[in-house]
Design an enzyme around this catalytic site. Structure first.
Site, PDB file in Angstrom:
ATOM      1  N   LYS A 188       0.821  -1.210   0.000  1.00 54.66           N
ATOM      2  CA  LYS A 188       0.000   0.000   0.000  1.00 54.66           C
ATOM      3  C   LYS A 188       0.865   1.275   0.000  1.00 54.66           C
ATOM      4  O   LYS A 188       2.074   1.212   0.147  1.00 54.66           O
ATOM      5  CB  LYS A 188      -0.933  -0.012   1.215  1.00 54.66           C
ATOM      6  CG  LYS A 188      -1.917  -1.185   1.198  1.00 54.66           C
ATOM      7  CD  LYS A 188      -2.818  -1.164  -0.024  1.00 54.66           C
ATOM      8  CE  LYS A 188      -4.006  -2.099   0.080  1.00 54.66           C
ATOM      9  NZ  LYS A 188      -3.719  -3.521  -0.084  1.00 54.66           N
TER      10      LYS A 188
HETATM   11  C1  PLP Z   1      -9.771  -2.779  -1.422  1.00 53.49           C
HETATM   12  C2  PLP Z   1      -9.146  -3.466  -0.249  1.00 53.49           C
HETATM   13  N1  PLP Z   1      -9.820  -3.538   0.910  1.00 53.49           N
HETATM   14  C3  PLP Z   1      -9.306  -4.113   1.996  1.00 53.49           C
HETATM   15  C4  PLP Z   1      -8.057  -4.694   1.973  1.00 53.49           C
HETATM   16  C5  PLP Z   1      -7.549  -5.397   3.199  1.00 53.49           C
HETATM   17  O1  PLP Z   1      -6.407  -4.830   3.741  1.00 53.49           O
HETATM   18  P1  PLP Z   1      -5.374  -5.733   4.582  1.00 53.49           P
HETATM   19  O2  PLP Z   1      -4.596  -6.555   3.622  1.00 53.49           O
HETATM   20  O3  PLP Z   1      -4.538  -4.725   5.296  1.00 53.49           O
HETATM   21  O4  PLP Z   1      -6.189  -6.554   5.518  1.00 53.49           O
HETATM   22  C6  PLP Z   1      -7.307  -4.659   0.800  1.00 53.49           C
HETATM   23  C7  PLP Z   1      -5.975  -5.262   0.807  1.00 53.49           C
HETATM   24  O5  PLP Z   1      -5.296  -5.580  -0.044  1.00 53.49           O
HETATM   25  C8  PLP Z   1      -7.856  -4.034  -0.351  1.00 53.49           C
HETATM   26  O6  PLP Z   1      -7.203  -3.982  -1.513  1.00 53.49           O
END
Ligand code: PLP
Length: 400
Positions: A188
């Site tokens: 990210k």
């Molecule tokens: C659109 C979206 N929402 C939520 C998430 C979830 O984040 P995390 O991987 O930190 O749990 C991601 C992760 O890649 C994502 O791309």
């Protein structure tokens, strides 16, 4: 950092981490306190100031952030929550974790974000919330979404996993809705390895999320150990083990200070890509609506397949052969076997999302991408486009 002096394969992503992050993490290790404590509190404070939110609650992932926000919003088993089909599974998974039903909706084909009229059509008496996802960092049409949500008394929980720092009508994403959930996963725009944040203007909800992120316990371990208060504690609710750590927070604080500069660097790459691709009729560049700015977490190029003798996976394979890492965001949730089995979705249910899915390619875009690497990506895309265009002309000629 150099990828064999930029001559080797170009990875799809590389986190921009340097000596400052190493030093900050080292200081936490030397302090003897690794988990949630003073660095986390500082990161939360600086993050809330940066996005312009009243409260920020750090957790172990973006998925945990979504789950906790749903809990704080009072969403329960049996409720329905509307999410766009074009997202990562975590958005709908968090809804399923509660025992609620993720109700998928189609996208606006221009922005690839949740389509407000389609969202409105899917509201039932069981709908409690909507989770708009700012795909690639491009803000959703929040005024339209909020107006529909307000009319039907729905909670708005933004999935801003891609949207730091994005702005909507001059406000940073994080300051717009009741709840906004960020991710600090390794790929990210702000990376701490794993991690997430919920911003909110609701003080009571923020306090509840602080309690729920650590087993439902009133005071966290650092406060109990360091403040000389009694070691006694009370479990107020059945919570979760969702806390952040000071090791991650130390990295996050350094990354946050660089967030604007990193965004400028990604924006410059996006501008170079768009200048190079905009005049090719077979390519469609991403747009930023006039009232929004993107974090440029992703650069999503779309192919006009009627110009090319190629499908998207073939085009991506050609790019990879030329040493260019690329990806695709996202395979719509209704095309995954789990969502079909569990909720009865079928191919064809969301034609706009499917249409964009078949023609989208995400190109490398990150601050450490060198000037000559951007040039190589551009040349490889244009070359591949020309190859696929020629192949189409040839097959049209052969079948004439
Ligand atoms: C659109 C979206 N929402 C939520 C998430 C979830 O984040 P995390 O991987 O930190 O749990 C991601 C992760 O890649 C994502 O791309």
């Amino acid at each position: 950092m150099t990828n064999e002096a930029h001559g080797g394969a170009i990875p799809f992503h590389r986190a921009s981490l340097g000596e400052e992050e190493i030093r900050a993490a080292g200081e936490v290790i030397r302090s003897g306190w690794l988990t949630m404590g003073p660095q986390t509190a500082r990161f939360e404070h600086e993050f809330s100031e940066y996005v312009g939110a009243r409260h920020a609650v750090a957790v172990c992932s973006g998925t945990a952030a979504l789950h906790l926000a749903l809990v704080a919003a009072g969403v329960r088993a049996g409720d329905e929550v509307i999410v766009p089909t074009n997202t990562f599974t975590a958005t709908a998974e968090a809804v399923g974790t509660i025992g609620a039903r993720p109700v998928l909706a189609d996208i606006d084909p221009v922005t690839m974000n949740l389509d407000p009229p389609d969202f409105a059509r899917r509201i039932t008496s069981k709908t409690r919330a909507v989770i708009p996802v700012h795909l690639g960092g491009l803000p959703c049409d929040m005024d339209a979404i909020r107006a529909i949500a307000l009319r039907d008394n729905l909670h708005v929980i933004e999935d801003a996993a891609h949207a730091l720092p994005s702005t909507y009508k001059s406000r940073r994403i994080g300051a717009v809705s009741e709840f906004t959930c960020f991710s600090f996963y390794a790929t990210k725009t702000l990376a701490t390895g794993e991690g997430g944040m919920i911003t909110t203007r609701e003080g009571i909800a923020a306090e509840r999320m602080r309690v729920m992120r650590l087993h439902g316990i009133g005071r966290d371990a650092w406060r109990r150990q360091q403040t000389g208060e009694s070691a006694d504690y009370d479990v107020k609710e059945a919570g979760f083990k969702y806390n952040f750590t000071d090791l991650q927070a130390a990295i996050g604080i350094v990354q946050l200070a660089k967030s604007d500069a990193m965004n400028d660097a990604r924006r410059k790459i996006a501008e170079r890509y768009s200048r190079a691709f905009e005049s090719d009729a077979a390519l469609e560049i991403p747009v930023e609506p006039p009232d929004s700015t993107s974090s440029w977490h992703l650069y999503i190029l779309r192919l006009r397949l009627d110009h090319l003798a190629s499908h998207r996976s073939h085009f991506m394979a050609q790019l990879r052969e030329k040493g260019i890492g690329c990806s695709m965001h996202f395979k719509p949730l209704h095309l995954h076997s789990y969502y079909q089995r569990q909720y009865g979705y079928r191919p064809g249910d969301f034609p706009r999302a499917e249409n964009e899915y078949h023609r989208c390619i995400s190109l490398p875009i990150y601050p450490d991408l060198a000037h000559e690497q951007v040039e190589r990506v551009i040349s490889a895309v244009l070359e591949t486009t020309n190859e696929c265009r020629r192949a189409r002309a040839k097959s049209a000629h052969a079948s004439a």
